[in-house]
Design an enzyme around this catalytic site. Structure first.
Site, mmCIF file in Angstrom:
data_model
loop_
_atom_site.group_PDB
_atom_site.id
_atom_site.type_symbol
_atom_site.label_atom_id
_atom_site.label_comp_id
_atom_site.label_asym_id
_atom_site.label_seq_id
_atom_site.Cartn_x
_atom_site.Cartn_y
_atom_site.Cartn_z
ATOM 1 N N SER A 126 5.670 7.339 5.584
ATOM 2 C CA SER A 126 4.908 6.168 6.002
ATOM 3 C C SER A 126 5.093 5.951 7.499
ATOM 4 O O SER A 126 4.753 6.826 8.294
ATOM 5 C CB SER A 126 5.314 4.946 5.173
ATOM 6 N N GLU A 230 -2.028 11.049 4.872
ATOM 7 C CA GLU A 230 -2.136 10.120 3.742
ATOM 8 C C GLU A 230 -2.236 8.723 4.313
ATOM 9 O O GLU A 230 -1.998 8.506 5.499
ATOM 10 C CB GLU A 230 -0.921 10.247 2.822
ATOM 11 N N HIS A 301 1.847 7.129 -0.593
ATOM 12 C CA HIS A 301 2.486 5.927 -1.137
ATOM 13 C C HIS A 301 2.408 5.938 -2.665
ATOM 14 O O HIS A 301 1.732 5.130 -3.287
ATOM 15 C CB HIS A 301 1.828 4.682 -0.548
#
Length: 331
Positions: A126, A230, A301
Site C-alpha cells: 500500500s 493495485e 488490499h
C-alpha cells in the site's frame, strides 16, 4: 532559486540490484510505522505475536506508538526509526506495521547512505510503495511488496513469503483455485488484456502512490520493467486518470509488460449508464502498449496476497495469469 527535483532516471540510481541476506529463525526484525498510526494500539500485541509465530524476534522502533495528527509521529521521527533499523546490525529485516499515507513525507529525511550500505528486506504494501520505489531508485536492493505486519498472514500469505525470504525460492505466482458452486469458476479469474510472455525487473505497487512520485528523484527507471499495480477505493475515472498520467509521463511506453492486481472497492457510485467499467479503462489504457498485460492477479488490499520481490527479474504469462520469479530475492 532552489534546484528542481532530479529527473526520473535519477543519477544516484544503482546499475545492478543487490540481494539482502535471507531471513533465518531467531533473527531480529524491526517494526516501523512510516505512515498512519494503528487504529487500535492493542493491535500491537497481535503484530508482535505474528512476528514471533514466524520464528522471528520483533524489535519496535523508538517512535512506534507515537501519534501526530493522522500520522504515527512526525516525519522526522518516523524517518529516524527507518534510519535506525538500517544502522542497527542486530536487525536483519524491517516490517511495516501498516500503510495508509505518509511514507512519501519521510523520503527527504532518510539516510540513503546508511540504508544503501546495509541491505535488509523491507516488507509491506500500500503506502509502502513510496519506500519500495525510493529504495529501488536510491539504494538498489530488493524489497518485498507483501503483507504488512498487521495483516492477517494466513497460510496462503505466510508459506510463499517464507519460501521467498527464508529459503531463497523462486516461486511462480498464480491465483488460487476458488471453490465456487458453479460449473465454471468466476472468482479469482484473471483476464489477458494482451496475451503473451514478457521478462523484466518487477517494479510497482500501489498505483496512486506510484503516480504521486512522478517528477521526483525517488522513482526508478521503468525501461524494460514488468510494471505491477493495485489500488483500493479509487473509482474508474480516477484509475483512468492515473494510467493516463503514467502514459503521458512516458512510463507506460517503457515497460515490457503489465500486471494489474486487485482494485478493491473501485466501482464508483452514481455513474451514468454510459460509464466505463474498470476492465474497459484498463483495455483502453494498456492494450495499445503492445506488450503482454493481464488483470486480476492476487495482490493488493486483500487477504493472502502474493509477496512480490521488487527489483528482481520475473516472467509473466498474460494468457495463463502467472508471475514467475527468475532469481532469488535474497542471498
Amino acid at each position: 532559486m532552489a534546484a528542481g527535483p532530479a529527473p526520473l532516471r535519477a543519477a544516484l540510481a544503482p546499475t545492478a540490484v543487490r540481494k539482502p541476506p535471507r531471513l533465518r529463525q531467531g533473527d531480529v526484525v524491526g517494526l516501523i510505522e512510516p505512515a498512519f498510526f494503528p487504529d487500535d494500539p492493542y493491535d500491537m500485541r497481535f503484530v508482535q505475536e505474528t512476528i514471533r509465530a514466524m520464528g522471528l524476534v520483533p524489535k519496535p522502533g523508538r517512535h512506534v506508538g507515537d501519534r501526530y495528527g493522522y500520522l504515527a509521529g512526525t516525519d522526522v521521527d518516523r524517518a529516524a526509526d527507518i534510519n535506525a533499523m538500517y544502522a542497527d546490525p542486530e536487525v536483519k529485516a524491517v516490517f511495516a506495521i501498516r500503510g495508509g499515507w505518509g511514507c512519501a513525507r519521510v523520503l527527504p529525511f532518510l539516510d540513503f547512505r546508511t540504508i544503501t550500505a546495509n541491505p535488509k528486506l523491507l516488507v509491506g504494501f500500500s503506502d509502502l510503495t513510496a519506500l519500495h520505489l525510493a529504495f529501488a531508485a536510491r539504494a538498489g536492493f530488493v524489497t518485498v511488496h507483501g503483507p504488512n505486519a498487521s495483516s492477517s498472514w494466513g497460510k496462503d500469505s505466510w508459506e510463499p513469503f517464507r519460501a521467498l525470504a527464508f529459503d531463497a525460492a523462486t516461486p511462480t505466482y498464480a491465483n488460487p483455485q476458488a471453490h465456487d458452486d458453479r460449473l465454471v469458476q468466476r472468482s479469482w479469474r484473471t483476464r489477458a488484456i494482451r496475451a503473451g510472455k514478457a521478462r523484466g525487473k518487477l517494479l510497482g505497487g500501489n498505483l496512486s502512490v506510484l503516480v504521486s512520485l512522478l517528477g521526483t528523484p525517488y522513482l526508478p527507471d521503468f525501461t524494460g520493467a514488468i510494471l505491477f499495480v493495485e489500488d483500493t477505493e479509487e473509482p474508474e475515472y480516477r484509475v483512468d486518470r492515473m494510467l493516463t498520467q503514467l502514459r503521458l509521463a512516458g512510463i507506460l511506453g517503457r515497460v515490457a509488460g503489465v500486471v494489474f492486481g486487485q482494485c478493491t472497492k473501485c466501482q464508483g457510485d452514481g455513474q451514468s449508464y454510459g460509464g466505463f467499467t474498470l476492465s474497459e479503462v484498463l483495455q483502453q489504457n494498456l492494450a495499445p502498449l503492445g506488450v503482454p498485460v493481464y488483470e486480476g492477479a492476487a495482490f493488493g488490499h486483500i487477504a493472502n496476497q502474493f509477496s512480490l520481490p521488487v527489483g528482481v527479474r520475473a516472467e509473466i504469462d498474460a494468457e495463463v495469469g502467472t508471475i514467475r520469479i527468475l532469481e532469488p530475492a535474497v542471498s
